[in-house]
Design a protein around this motif. Structure first.
Motif, PDB file in Angstrom:
ATOM      1  N   ALA A 205      26.918 135.987 -28.638  1.00  0.00           N
ATOM      2  CA  ALA A 205      28.070 135.742 -28.623  1.00  0.00           C
ATOM      3  C   ALA A 205      28.921 135.851 -29.901  1.00  0.00           C
ATOM      4  CB  ALA A 205      28.594 134.254 -27.920  1.00  0.00           C
ATOM      5  N   VAL A 206      29.921 136.933 -29.802  1.00  0.00           N
ATOM      6  CA  VAL A 206      30.845 137.172 -31.109  1.00  0.00           C
ATOM      7  C   VAL A 206      32.352 137.156 -30.949  1.00  0.00           C
ATOM      8  CG1 VAL A 206      31.402 138.731 -32.944  1.00  0.00           C
ATOM      9  CG2 VAL A 206      28.953 138.428 -32.244  1.00  0.00           C
ATOM     10  N   GLY A 217      31.728 149.014 -25.970  1.00  0.00           N
ATOM     11  CA  GLY A 217      30.871 149.822 -25.001  1.00  0.00           C
ATOM     12  C   GLY A 217      30.013 151.079 -26.095  1.00  0.00           C
ATOM     13  N   SER A 218      30.352 150.787 -27.309  1.00  0.00           N
ATOM     14  CA  SER A 218      29.770 151.730 -28.244  1.00  0.00           C
ATOM     15  C   SER A 218      28.437 151.099 -28.753  1.00  0.00           C
ATOM     16  CB  SER A 218      30.572 152.100 -29.396  1.00  0.00           C
ATOM     17  OG  SER A 218      31.778 152.752 -29.127  1.00  0.00           O
ATOM     18  N   ALA A 219      27.514 152.013 -28.893  1.00  0.00           N
ATOM     19  CA  ALA A 219      26.131 151.473 -29.472  1.00  0.00           C
ATOM     20  C   ALA A 219      25.911 151.798 -30.967  1.00  0.00           C
ATOM     21  CB  ALA A 219      25.287 152.241 -28.621  1.00  0.00           C
ATOM     22  N   LEU A 220      25.539 150.510 -31.463  1.00  0.00           N
ATOM     23  CA  LEU A 220      25.222 150.726 -32.933  1.00  0.00           C
ATOM     24  C   LEU A 220      23.575 151.425 -33.202  1.00  0.00           C
ATOM     25  CD1 LEU A 220      26.553 147.290 -33.802  1.00  0.00           C
ATOM     26  CD2 LEU A 220      27.516 149.318 -34.581  1.00  0.00           C
ATOM     27  N   LYS A 221      23.527 152.447 -33.603  1.00  0.00           N
ATOM     28  CA  LYS A 221      22.162 153.168 -33.633  1.00  0.00           C
ATOM     29  C   LYS A 221      21.722 153.330 -35.058  1.00  0.00           C
ATOM     30  CE  LYS A 221      22.744 155.419 -29.516  1.00  0.00           C
ATOM     31  NZ  LYS A 221      22.860 156.825 -28.655  1.00  0.00           N
ATOM     32  N   GLY A 234      16.257 148.751 -33.763  1.00  0.00           N
ATOM     33  CA  GLY A 234      16.857 149.207 -32.222  1.00  0.00           C
ATOM     34  C   GLY A 234      18.046 149.006 -32.170  1.00  0.00           C
ATOM     35  N   GLU A 235      18.721 149.562 -31.314  1.00  0.00           N
ATOM     36  CA  GLU A 235      20.040 149.609 -31.107  1.00  0.00           C
ATOM     37  C   GLU A 235      20.783 148.299 -30.488  1.00  0.00           C
ATOM     38  OE1 GLU A 235      21.574 151.988 -27.256  1.00  0.00           O
ATOM     39  OE2 GLU A 235      20.336 153.315 -28.642  1.00  0.00           O
ATOM     40  N   ALA A 236      21.972 148.118 -30.470  1.00  0.00           N
ATOM     41  CA  ALA A 236      22.426 147.079 -29.765  1.00  0.00           C
ATOM     42  C   ALA A 236      24.050 147.725 -29.437  1.00  0.00           C
ATOM     43  CB  ALA A 236      22.840 145.824 -30.605  1.00  0.00           C
ATOM     44  N   VAL A 237      24.566 147.286 -28.523  1.00  0.00           N
ATOM     45  CA  VAL A 237      25.912 147.562 -27.744  1.00  0.00           C
ATOM     46  C   VAL A 237      26.685 146.551 -28.439  1.00  0.00           C
ATOM     47  CG1 VAL A 237      27.235 148.224 -25.746  1.00  0.00           C
ATOM     48  CG2 VAL A 237      24.883 148.921 -25.855  1.00  0.00           C
ATOM     49  N   LEU A 243      27.425 141.166 -28.678  1.00  0.00           N
ATOM     50  CA  LEU A 243      26.637 142.141 -28.830  1.00  0.00           C
ATOM     51  C   LEU A 243      25.326 141.910 -28.140  1.00  0.00           C
ATOM     52  CD1 LEU A 243      26.354 142.139 -32.904  1.00  0.00           C
ATOM     53  CD2 LEU A 243      27.128 144.012 -31.483  1.00  0.00           C
ATOM     54  N   GLU A 244      24.810 143.125 -27.550  1.00  0.00           N
ATOM     55  CA  GLU A 244      23.531 142.926 -26.732  1.00  0.00           C
ATOM     56  C   GLU A 244      22.802 144.095 -26.722  1.00  0.00           C
ATOM     57  OE1 GLU A 244      25.326 144.230 -22.323  1.00  0.00           O
ATOM     58  OE2 GLU A 244      26.474 142.697 -23.284  1.00  0.00           O
ATOM     59  N   GLY A 245      21.392 144.232 -26.407  1.00  0.00           N
ATOM     60  CA  GLY A 245      20.681 145.391 -26.452  1.00  0.00           C
ATOM     61  C   GLY A 245      19.237 145.069 -26.870  1.00  0.00           C
TER      62      GLY A 245
END
Length: 399
Positions: A205-206, A217-221, A234-237, A243-245
């Motif tokens: 939760a943020v 909806g953007s991914a952090l890669k 690994g990536e998170a969305v 944040l999730e992923g």
């Protein structure tokens, strides 16, 4: 039920919970020639399994046995013999035997080529039907009435006498799909030792500022996350809730314990090289311009950097390599992909039989273990289901 004038139905074996662990237990029991009744509280079976299949159904992880077992942390020694009997290769053979074409991705994750769960489930249910397995849905298990299992059903209360019982009731996440953890009170009342449920593979939760909304909806890669002694590449969305992923899910044990979270936005760039680039920045260039043109960071990374570095006096390069992620903790447990906690190892013998309830075996996510996503969850559910089914078969044969 005797108190209501109902005569108990007789069944050699009852499997309660029609997810992957329960269905695997039923398959083994039926192969051994036993009459099997499978019950589930929901109107249809394997709902969580089907939900997982919407993102491709990651069946298992094809990697060396010890590498695979490392994913189970403190539960690895407990689960090792069970997974050794139904490991990644055995699961692939089982799926192919059900007519499913599989492929293995570059990371070792194994998927059906159709990238969904429904064809495999249909073939599995057809096999169980051929072996005489009976399945009853909308049967919610409520415990025992004397020696008999009691259920609430749409036809009213039902009672079943079983020679052996396999419980595969799931954890306490995604209650809408059947894993509500309601069984815990029933077993606790029978003296079964339980560990408290806790979220696993959970989103964070943020409380974002409005400046982050364009990046939902953007991914952090190409990042590396750290919490306590755990790291994850690994990536998170970025979502409206936080944040999730997969990049974060493996850190859940540390985050659950309150460890702070940080991220390296440039894990492939050494600190000295980063410092040299910063020193070469044009004096009039803004920080945002340099992040974009000098480091070629995508917009979501730049936004996250500004969001989390507001008011910080820490050096820019240090922040890029170790950016604190201010958060409000894990999202609610019911939103988690899986849960830790449940029936403890100490409550079971090596056969997965409850020491307090002879003839009652447990399998799947209701056991106290956890693992990250990536095929590990389903592997252990199938393996413990098979182990419980085999143990129940041995129990029946010894009677």
């Amino acid at each position: 039920m005797s108190g209501q004038g109902k005569r108990a139905t007789m069944a050699q074996t009852v499997v309660i919970g029609a997810g992957p662990a329960g269905l695997m237990a039923a398959e083994h029991l039926a192969r051994a020639g036993h009459d099997v009744l499978v019950t589930d509280a929901k109107p249809s079976v394997a709902r969580k399994f089907l939900m997982a299949g919407k993102s491709g159904l990651n069946l298992t992880k094809d990697e060396p046995p010890e590498t695979l077992m490392n994913a189970y942390g403190e539960a690895a020694d407990w689960l090792r013999p069970m997974i050794a009997e139904l490991d990644a290769r055995a699961i692939q053979h089982w799926a192919r035997d059900l007519g499913q074409d599989l492929f293995t991705g570059s990371t070792g994750r194994v998927f059906p080529k159709v990238m969904k769960a429904s064809p495999l489930l249909r073939a599995w249910l057809a096999r169980l039907d051929e072996k005489g397995v009976q399945i009853r849905t909308r049967w919610r298990w409520t415990g025992w009435n004397g020696p008999a299992l009691s259920f609430e059903t749409i036809e009213g209360p039902q009672c079943v006498q079983a020679d052996a019982t396999v419980l595969a009731l799931g954890g306490a996440s995604w209650a809408r799909l059947g894993s509500d953890g309601a069984w815990a009170d029933v077993l606790a009342g029978r003296g079964v030792e339980l560990a408290p449920f806790a979220p696993a593979n959970s989103a964070l939760a943020v409380d974002w500022s409005h400046h982050m909304q364009p990046h939902f909806g953007s991914a952090l890669k190409a990042v590396c996350w750290k919490a306590g002694s755990l790291t994850s590449r690994g990536e998170a969305v970025i979502s409206a809730k936080g944040l999730e992923g997969g990049g974060l899910y493996s850190l859940t044990p540390a985050l659950r314990a309150g460890a702070p979270l940080s991220v390296d936005l440039l894990p492939d760039l050494m600190p000295d090289s980063l410092s040299a680039r910063y020193k070469a920045k044009k004096p009039k260039a803004s920080l945002t311009s340099w992040l974009k043109t000098g480091l070629r960071l995508p917009p979501q990374k730049i936004a996250l950097f500004h969001e989390m570095s507001k008011g910080s006096s820490v050096d820019v390069c240090c922040l890029l390599k170790n950016l604190p992620i201010h958060n409000s903790g894990l999202r609610p447990m019911d939103e988690a992909i899986s849960t830790a906690g449940g029936v403890t190892r100490g409550a079971l013998d090596d056969r997965l039989m409850l020491t307090a309830l002879p003839g009652v075996f447990c399998a799947g996510e209701m056991l106290d273990w956890e693992a990250p996503t990536g095929g590990y969850l389903l592997t252990a559910c199938l393996a413990t289901g098979r182990w419980a089914g085999r143990s129940a078969t041995d129990w029946l044969q010894a009677r």
